[in-house]
Design a protein around this motif. Structure first.
Motif, PDB file in Angstrom:
ATOM      1  N   ALA A 196     -34.688  11.136   8.710  1.00 52.72           N
ATOM      2  CA  ALA A 196     -33.929  10.801   9.914  1.00 52.72           C
ATOM      3  C   ALA A 196     -34.175   9.357  10.330  1.00 52.72           C
ATOM      4  CB  ALA A 196     -34.295  11.745  11.050  1.00 52.72           C
ATOM      5  N   TYR A 197     -35.378   8.848  10.096  1.00 58.53           N
ATOM      6  CA  TYR A 197     -35.691   7.465  10.461  1.00 58.53           C
ATOM      7  C   TYR A 197     -34.838   6.472   9.681  1.00 58.53           C
ATOM      8  CZ  TYR A 197     -39.759   9.421  12.793  1.00 58.53           C
ATOM      9  OH  TYR A 197     -40.569  10.144  13.609  1.00 58.53           O
ATOM     10  N   TYR A 240     -31.802   6.746   8.982  1.00 58.88           N
ATOM     11  CA  TYR A 240     -30.492   6.662   9.627  1.00 58.88           C
ATOM     12  C   TYR A 240     -30.565   6.074  11.021  1.00 58.88           C
ATOM     13  CZ  TYR A 240     -28.714   9.327   5.760  1.00 58.88           C
ATOM     14  OH  TYR A 240     -28.354   9.721   4.505  1.00 58.88           O
ATOM     15  N   LEU A 241     -31.725   6.154  11.660  1.00 56.52           N
ATOM     16  CA  LEU A 241     -31.887   5.612  13.010  1.00 56.52           C
ATOM     17  C   LEU A 241     -32.296   4.145  13.001  1.00 56.52           C
ATOM     18  CD1 LEU A 241     -33.773   8.591  14.688  1.00 56.52           C
ATOM     19  CD2 LEU A 241     -31.380   7.941  15.005  1.00 56.52           C
TER      20      LEU A 241
END
Length: 69
Positions: free
Chosen positions: A56-57, A59-60
């Motif tokens: 997820a990181y 994409y963030l």
């Protein structure tokens, strides 16, 4: 049959079901949640991706000034 109150004609609607297959990049729970929210499947397919864990990181945090996790 005409509605005398507003001049609209009543139309009979027949229910029709369409089978929509889930894209492989979206988990079933995420896909079903978006569909339950009445979002068009084409919009979901183009804009949603399921990620978990530290992925997820990626994409963030995509800027050059953000330190890696």
């Amino acid at each position: 049959m005409k509605n005398s109150n507003c001049g609209l004609q009543q139309i009979e609607v027949t229910e029709r079901f369409e089978i929509i297959s889930r894209p492989s990049h979206i988990e079933a729970t995420h896909w079903n949640e978006w569909l339950a929210s009445a979002v068009d499947p084409g919009i979901i397919e183009l804009n949603v991706i399921s990620v978990s864990g530290t992925a997820a990181y990626d994409y963030l945090f995509y800027g050059q000034n953000v330190p890696p996790p």
